[in-house]
Scaffold this motif. Sequence first.
Motif, PDB file in Angstrom:
ATOM      1  N   LYS A   6       0.870  -1.177   0.000  1.00  0.00           N
ATOM      2  CA  LYS A   6       0.000   0.000   0.000  1.00  0.00           C
ATOM      3  C   LYS A   6       0.901   1.220   0.000  1.00  0.00           C
ATOM      4  CE  LYS A   6      -3.754  -1.989   2.681  1.00  0.00           C
ATOM      5  NZ  LYS A   6      -4.591  -1.869   3.868  1.00  0.00           N
ATOM      6  N   ALA A   7       0.632   2.134  -0.923  1.00  0.00           N
ATOM      7  CA  ALA A   7       1.466   3.326  -1.013  1.00  0.00           C
ATOM      8  C   ALA A   7       0.601   4.547  -1.303  1.00  0.00           C
ATOM      9  CB  ALA A   7       2.507   3.144  -2.111  1.00  0.00           C
ATOM     10  N   MET A   8       1.230   5.710  -1.207  1.00  0.00           N
ATOM     11  CA  MET A   8       0.489   6.965  -1.376  1.00  0.00           C
ATOM     12  C   MET A   8       1.468   8.015  -1.882  1.00  0.00           C
ATOM     13  SD  MET A   8      -2.611   8.193   0.117  1.00  0.00           S
ATOM     14  CE  MET A   8      -2.807   7.803   1.834  1.00  0.00           C
ATOM     15  N   THR A   9       0.979   8.922  -2.729  1.00  0.00           N
ATOM     16  CA  THR A   9       1.858  10.044  -3.085  1.00  0.00           C
ATOM     17  C   THR A   9       1.986  10.926  -1.846  1.00  0.00           C
ATOM     18  OG1 THR A   9      -0.050  11.235  -3.965  1.00  0.00           O
ATOM     19  CG2 THR A   9       1.319  10.065  -5.562  1.00  0.00           C
ATOM     20  N   GLY A 209      10.913  -9.002 -12.959  1.00  0.00           N
ATOM     21  CA  GLY A 209      11.564  -9.045 -11.650  1.00  0.00           C
ATOM     22  C   GLY A 209      11.244  -7.870 -10.743  1.00  0.00           C
ATOM     23  N   MET A 210      10.325  -6.999 -11.182  1.00  0.00           N
ATOM     24  CA  MET A 210       9.962  -5.873 -10.309  1.00  0.00           C
ATOM     25  C   MET A 210       9.086  -6.367  -9.163  1.00  0.00           C
ATOM     26  SD  MET A 210       9.193  -2.740 -12.952  1.00  0.00           S
ATOM     27  CE  MET A 210       9.187  -1.390 -11.761  1.00  0.00           C
ATOM     28  N   THR A 211       9.310  -5.825  -7.972  1.00  0.00           N
ATOM     29  CA  THR A 211       8.505  -6.183  -6.805  1.00  0.00           C
ATOM     30  C   THR A 211       7.387  -5.149  -6.656  1.00  0.00           C
ATOM     31  OG1 THR A 211      10.007  -4.876  -5.457  1.00  0.00           O
ATOM     32  CG2 THR A 211      10.435  -7.247  -5.577  1.00  0.00           C
ATOM     33  N   LEU A 217       6.912   2.635  -6.371  1.00  0.00           N
ATOM     34  CA  LEU A 217       7.870   3.746  -6.315  1.00  0.00           C
ATOM     35  C   LEU A 217       8.189   4.298  -7.710  1.00  0.00           C
ATOM     36  CD1 LEU A 217      10.276   2.306  -3.591  1.00  0.00           C
ATOM     37  CD2 LEU A 217       8.845   4.338  -3.343  1.00  0.00           C
ATOM     38  N   ALA A 218       8.094   3.428  -8.723  1.00  0.00           N
ATOM     39  CA  ALA A 218       8.436   3.862 -10.082  1.00  0.00           C
ATOM     40  C   ALA A 218       7.299   4.630 -10.756  1.00  0.00           C
ATOM     41  CB  ALA A 218       8.801   2.637 -10.925  1.00  0.00           C
ATOM     42  N   LEU A 219       6.074   4.509 -10.239  1.00  0.00           N
ATOM     43  CA  LEU A 219       4.922   5.101 -10.921  1.00  0.00           C
ATOM     44  C   LEU A 219       4.909   6.622 -10.870  1.00  0.00           C
ATOM     45  CD1 LEU A 219       1.977   2.760  -9.854  1.00  0.00           C
ATOM     46  CD2 LEU A 219       2.973   2.969 -12.116  1.00  0.00           C
ATOM     47  N   GLU A 221       6.565  10.423  -8.895  1.00  0.00           N
ATOM     48  CA  GLU A 221       7.839  10.969  -8.416  1.00  0.00           C
ATOM     49  C   GLU A 221       8.029  10.840  -6.903  1.00  0.00           C
ATOM     50  OE1 GLU A 221       8.548  14.936  -9.749  1.00  0.00           O
ATOM     51  OE2 GLU A 221       8.807  14.242 -11.824  1.00  0.00           O
ATOM     52  N   ASP A 222       6.950  11.061  -6.145  1.00  0.00           N
ATOM     53  CA  ASP A 222       7.098  11.149  -4.686  1.00  0.00           C
ATOM     54  C   ASP A 222       6.145  10.173  -3.980  1.00  0.00           C
ATOM     55  OD1 ASP A 222       4.918  12.389  -5.644  1.00  0.00           O
ATOM     56  OD2 ASP A 222       5.000  14.123  -4.310  1.00  0.00           O
ATOM     57  N   VAL A 223       6.521   8.915  -4.000  1.00  0.00           N
ATOM     58  CA  VAL A 223       5.657   7.879  -3.430  1.00  0.00           C
ATOM     59  C   VAL A 223       6.199   7.414  -2.076  1.00  0.00           C
ATOM     60  CG1 VAL A 223       4.801   5.509  -3.737  1.00  0.00           C
ATOM     61  CG2 VAL A 223       4.878   7.066  -5.681  1.00  0.00           C
ATOM     62  N   GLU A 224       5.293   7.255  -1.138  1.00  0.00           N
ATOM     63  CA  GLU A 224       5.677   6.744   0.173  1.00  0.00           C
ATOM     64  C   GLU A 224       5.015   5.384   0.369  1.00  0.00           C
ATOM     65  OE1 GLU A 224       5.722   8.546   4.694  1.00  0.00           O
ATOM     66  OE2 GLU A 224       4.927   9.723   3.034  1.00  0.00           O
ATOM     67  N   ILE A 225       5.810   4.372   0.765  1.00  0.00           N
ATOM     68  CA  ILE A 225       5.240   3.044   1.020  1.00  0.00           C
ATOM     69  C   ILE A 225       4.610   3.069   2.416  1.00  0.00           C
ATOM     70  CG2 ILE A 225       5.757   0.574   1.259  1.00  0.00           C
ATOM     71  CD1 ILE A 225       6.218   1.553  -1.606  1.00  0.00           C
ATOM     72  N   MET A 226       3.323   2.734   2.489  1.00  0.00           N
ATOM     73  CA  MET A 226       2.599   2.817   3.763  1.00  0.00           C
ATOM     74  C   MET A 226       2.581   1.471   4.493  1.00  0.00           C
ATOM     75  SD  MET A 226       1.753   5.963   3.272  1.00  0.00           S
ATOM     76  CE  MET A 226       0.569   6.402   4.540  1.00  0.00           C
TER      77      MET A 226
END
Length: 289
Positions: A6-9, A209-211, A217-219, A221-226
């Motif tokens: 789960k991530a969020m900009t 091989g991408m996790t 994170l690649a989608l 610019e400023d992504v935080e993994i929650m």
Amino acid sequence: MDTLVKAMTKNGAIRILVTDTTQTVQEAASRHKTLPTASAALGRTLSATALLGSQLKDKDESVTVQINGKGPLGTILCEANMVGEVRGFVANPDVILINDETHKLDVGKAVGKDGTLRVIRNTRMKADFTGTVELQTGEIGDDFAYYFTVSEQTPSAVSLGVLVGKDNEILASGGLLIQMLPSASETDLLIAEDVVKHLRPISEMIHDGMTPDSIALALFEDVEIMGMSTVKFKCSCSKDHLLDALSTIDRDELEIMIKEDKGAEITCHFCNTTYQFTEDELTRIHRKS
Ligand code: ZN
């Protein structure tokens, strides 16, 4: 072990959920002996159900997804809980349909689009929340995007994909959900639209091989993994559950099973496990009922 992230900009405008379900879908495909197009349809639905399950609030809740587009696959039924346990089946696992033009598995045609996608949240409250939308393409990803946007009023993009190998093995499977949150500005929307427009197929990214976290994170610019959690195929059936179910059936039917069939064999739809019941076990239930 499969994972879900789960991530969020960082501005809190865009929510991103990504899951790698390769092992989960391989287990489902092996259990149900699905042919490639059935594997892809079941796998896509399992991935979407896992994404929905991760949004549940209570560990006793579950979510059920039912898709029926009147195509050759028949009904696809999947369930998930918030700890990442998913299970599911497709009514007809013997479907292989290839698109003449793209030479890819034709999930849309196999599912059909003359029907509905239904999402049922099984909560402990009396009224279970149900959302139903008409299928848009039967490709499943598009249909879930439409479901989130219309039924949950959250503008969403969904990418679901399963890569099936020459020997019917699952090479890669995953799901991606991008959602615009209420604080999103016009600029956020334009950025998200651009990301979605240039999105590579999720199964391709996983196969490279991408996790899930590296994809999130690649989608933007400023992504935080929650947060990160696991996903696996797990069915809640057991012989005890089925004994309870048998004790509720008609006494005459039980007698037929005992006297004529000399036992019973019951197969769980969700995981294809077969349970045997002996004459003695059935007689004990008969005495109690
Ligand atoms: Zn089962």
